[in-house]
Design a protein around this motif. Structure first.
Motif, PDB file in Angstrom:
ATOM      1  N   ILE A 142       0.872  -1.175   0.000  1.00  0.00           N
ATOM      2  CA  ILE A 142       0.000   0.000   0.000  1.00  0.00           C
ATOM      3  C   ILE A 142       0.905   1.219   0.000  1.00  0.00           C
ATOM      4  CG2 ILE A 142      -1.669   1.296   1.398  1.00  0.00           C
ATOM      5  CD1 ILE A 142      -2.640  -1.519   2.401  1.00  0.00           C
ATOM      6  N   TYR A 143       0.546   2.217  -0.779  1.00  0.00           N
ATOM      7  CA  TYR A 143       1.445   3.350  -1.005  1.00  0.00           C
ATOM      8  C   TYR A 143       0.874   4.636  -0.407  1.00  0.00           C
ATOM      9  CZ  TYR A 143       4.038   6.889  -3.719  1.00  0.00           C
ATOM     10  OH  TYR A 143       4.796   7.969  -4.097  1.00  0.00           O
ATOM     11  N   PHE A 144       1.699   5.311   0.414  1.00  0.00           N
ATOM     12  CA  PHE A 144       1.354   6.611   0.981  1.00  0.00           C
ATOM     13  C   PHE A 144       2.458   7.602   0.624  1.00  0.00           C
ATOM     14  CE2 PHE A 144       1.566   9.887   4.265  1.00  0.00           C
ATOM     15  CZ  PHE A 144       0.244  10.297   4.356  1.00  0.00           C
TER      16      PHE A 144
ATOM     17  N   SER B 226      -1.096  -1.851  -4.572  1.00  0.00           N
ATOM     18  CA  SER B 226      -2.454  -2.393  -4.537  1.00  0.00           C
ATOM     19  C   SER B 226      -3.472  -1.338  -4.143  1.00  0.00           C
ATOM     20  CB  SER B 226      -2.526  -3.557  -3.540  1.00  0.00           C
ATOM     21  OG  SER B 226      -1.647  -4.600  -3.907  1.00  0.00           O
ATOM     22  N   LEU B 227      -3.004  -0.301  -3.461  1.00  0.00           N
ATOM     23  CA  LEU B 227      -3.896   0.742  -2.963  1.00  0.00           C
ATOM     24  C   LEU B 227      -3.077   1.979  -2.642  1.00  0.00           C
ATOM     25  CD1 LEU B 227      -6.726   1.584  -1.638  1.00  0.00           C
ATOM     26  CD2 LEU B 227      -5.796   0.654   0.497  1.00  0.00           C
ATOM     27  N   VAL B 228      -3.630   3.152  -2.930  1.00  0.00           N
ATOM     28  CA  VAL B 228      -3.001   4.428  -2.568  1.00  0.00           C
ATOM     29  C   VAL B 228      -3.794   5.061  -1.432  1.00  0.00           C
ATOM     30  CG1 VAL B 228      -2.500   6.790  -3.328  1.00  0.00           C
ATOM     31  CG2 VAL B 228      -2.026   4.866  -4.856  1.00  0.00           C
TER      32      VAL B 228
ATOM     33  N   SER C  19      -9.560  -3.103   3.700  1.00  0.00           N
ATOM     34  CA  SER C  19     -10.030  -4.425   3.261  1.00  0.00           C
ATOM     35  C   SER C  19     -11.067  -4.293   2.154  1.00  0.00           C
ATOM     36  CB  SER C  19     -10.633  -5.188   4.449  1.00  0.00           C
ATOM     37  OG  SER C  19      -9.664  -5.390   5.457  1.00  0.00           O
ATOM     38  N   ILE C  20     -11.961  -3.314   2.284  1.00  0.00           N
ATOM     39  CA  ILE C  20     -12.992  -3.092   1.260  1.00  0.00           C
ATOM     40  C   ILE C  20     -12.369  -2.601  -0.043  1.00  0.00           C
ATOM     41  CG2 ILE C  20     -14.961  -1.619   0.641  1.00  0.00           C
ATOM     42  CD1 ILE C  20     -15.712  -1.650   3.640  1.00  0.00           C
ATOM     43  N   MET C  21     -11.480  -1.602   0.076  1.00  0.00           N
ATOM     44  CA  MET C  21     -10.941  -0.953  -1.132  1.00  0.00           C
ATOM     45  C   MET C  21      -9.939  -1.822  -1.873  1.00  0.00           C
ATOM     46  SD  MET C  21     -12.811   1.576  -1.228  1.00  0.00           S
ATOM     47  CE  MET C  21     -12.139   2.368  -2.696  1.00  0.00           C
TER      48      MET C  21
END
Length: 505
Positions: free
Chosen positions: A283-285, A367-369, A415-417
């Motif tokens: 996951i990327y921040f 996988s997600l930002v 988990s949803i996103m």
């Protein structure tokens, strides 16, 4: 358009002055101004004939730290009657926070300033009853107060701001949410993700330009230092934004900042990873620039990035890593303190990457930002990646974007996103609607030119404006000002037409 009244907020590097001048050539209206400038530049504005305002108010003449008695009944009326959340607004002022190196403002000093500013704005608005207030996007509390008070009194706002695609937009509020109706989208003309990614290339290039050029001239830096050493320091430090900035204090701090910046960059180069070698999904921040209006003004409850990173690290699924990347534009502000980086590195499920790594490369592989309020959340959609944001942004209506309102819900939100995919029709519709509300403009090139002309390349905002200097700037950038003034005129026309339609019903 006759008898319309427009109040302009004008300050260095005086872009709004140019907009007003060329807008006056396009529309029939009465022009007024609040001008923020030093005494030398004030003389220019009093004498100049390039653009005549019906009335000017010189901001610094009305604001002083010497006034200490506070009228709490008046301040309470701002909150109760106008909905002005005073402490929320002032919490985003970099001069009142730890970013200030020269003076610690007391609560009494802050409230005194807010009272003086608010009374000034209310008196002006009540006197001239403007139809429009023309401002840039607020990044200090004084312009944010004008914006909030103006809106509360029913004045329409003409705010020019950089769009997320690299151009400009004229809007009434920052990050106004773009409505999305996929029924309007022609399914036969949908662009795929690769084609849509072309829309964000310009934005990336714009940021690269300002990072490389802003405060990049050593000649400008030397000129700024020489000018600062020759100005009347008593007059200079009377203004609250300059309080404590004696020549000795500034010289000491600038030397200290240079040493700190060098040490921090050395730590970054030696300790932050320069390649993506991750054996787990991630996951990327991406870190925001600090200080920055995106955090301080638009996300006042999410300014502690270290705390946010720590909370995200507590909330990611066990099979994921959290990747953090420093923003390359932080070199302008001397980077974060090394302890900031050490704390991130110490987190067991987190990796901190070097600012030179491609932001787009990370987004394409994650996988997600997760972003506070940045453009990375929107960029994610162009790579078919979901995102979570911590405040309202103009792309919140995309179903692949989750607006988090409670940090304790972050694990469930992640988990949803992680299972979400981007709706291509929505993204096409968003791009179409967004492009309707913005226009192509070389924002960074123009901004750099303005600061080079008036503000010693951004090193010092206390230049002496002369007639020749202003004439040169206006003529050199005439085409740009024509574009901006035309867009302001279009926005006014659209608002007037909407009002006519509403009134006729």
């Amino acid at each position: 358009m006759s008898n319309k009244k427009i109040l302009f907020w004008i300050e260095e590097p005086f872009v709004s002055f140019g907009i007003a001048k060329y807008l006056k050539e396009e529309i029939d209206a009465d022009f007024y101004s609040i001008i923020v400038c030093n005494d030398l530049t004030k003389k220019f504005f009093i004498k100049q004939e390039l653009m005549k305002f019906k009335k000017n108010w010189f901001y610094r003449d009305h604001i002083s730290l010497k006034k200490q008695k506070i009228d709490f009944d008046y301040l309470k009326s701002l909150e109760d009657n106008l909905g002005i959340k005073i402490w929320e607004i002032v919490s985003g002022e970099r001069f009142f926070t730890s970013y200030s190196k020269y003076h610690h403002f007391s609560g009494e000093e802050i409230l005194s300033l807010v009272e003086q500013q608010s009374r000034l704005y209310e008196n002006i608005i009540d006197e001239i009853k403007p139809d429009y207030i023309a401002i840039r996007i607020p990044d200090f509390h004084n312009i944010q107060l004008l914006y909030k008070i103006g809106k509360a009194k029913g004045v329409k706002i003409l705010m020019y701001a950089q769009s997320r695609f690299g151009g400009l937009t004229i809007t009434e509020k920052p990050d106004e949410i773009i409505p999305i109706n996929i029924k309007n989208t022609n399914s036969e003309k949908l662009k795929n993700f690769k084609e849509l990614r072309e829309h964000i290339k310009e934005y990336s290039l714009e940021h690269e330009k300002i990072v490389n050029k802003f405060k990049g001239s050593q000649t400008q830096k030397v000129n700024a230092i020489l000018h600062f050493l020759t100005i009347d320091n008593k007059k200079y430090t009377d203004y609250y934004q300059n309080i404590g900035k004696t020549k000795l204090a500034v010289t000491y701090n600038k030397i200290l900042e240079s040493i700190q910046s060098y040490k921090r960059k050395k730590f970054i180069d030696n300790n932050l990873k320069k390649s993506i070698k991750i054996d787990l999904p991630f996951i990327y921040f991406p870190l925001h620039v600090e200080p920055e209006q995106t955090l301080l003004i638009r996300s006042p409850f999410h300014t502690d990035q270290l705390n946010i990173i720590t909370n995200i690290s507590k909330s990611i699924p066990v099979e994921f890593k959290l990747i953090i990347k420093e923003h390359p534009a932080m070199k302008i502000n001397g980077w974060h303190d090394t302890q900031f980086y050490k704390t991130i590195i110490s987190l067991p499920n987190v990796e901190l990457l070097h600012p030179s790594i491609s932001n787009e490369d990370l987004i394409s592989k994650c996988s997600l930002v997760i972003s506070i309020a940045g453009t990375a959340g929107l960029q994610a959609a162009f790579y078919n990646k979901p995102s979570i944001v911590l405040t309202d942004v103009n792309y919140t209506n995309l179903s692949s974007v989750y607006r988090l309102k409670n940090i304790e819900e972050l694990y469930d939100a992640i988990s949803i996103m992680l299972k979400k995919e981007v709706n291509l029709s929505e993204l096409n519709e968003f791009v179409a609607r967004y492009e309707e509300s913005s226009f192509n403009f070389e924002t960074m090139r123009f901004a750099i030119d303005a600061y080079n002309n008036f503000g010693y390349g951004g090193f010092l905002a206390e230049s002496n404006v002369t007639l020749d200097k202003m004439k040169y700037f206006l003529e050199k950038n005439k085409n740009d000002f024509k574009i901006m003034s035309t867009e302001h005129a279009k926005k006014i026309t659209n608002i007037e037409n909407q009002n006519t339609t509403v009134n006729s019903k």
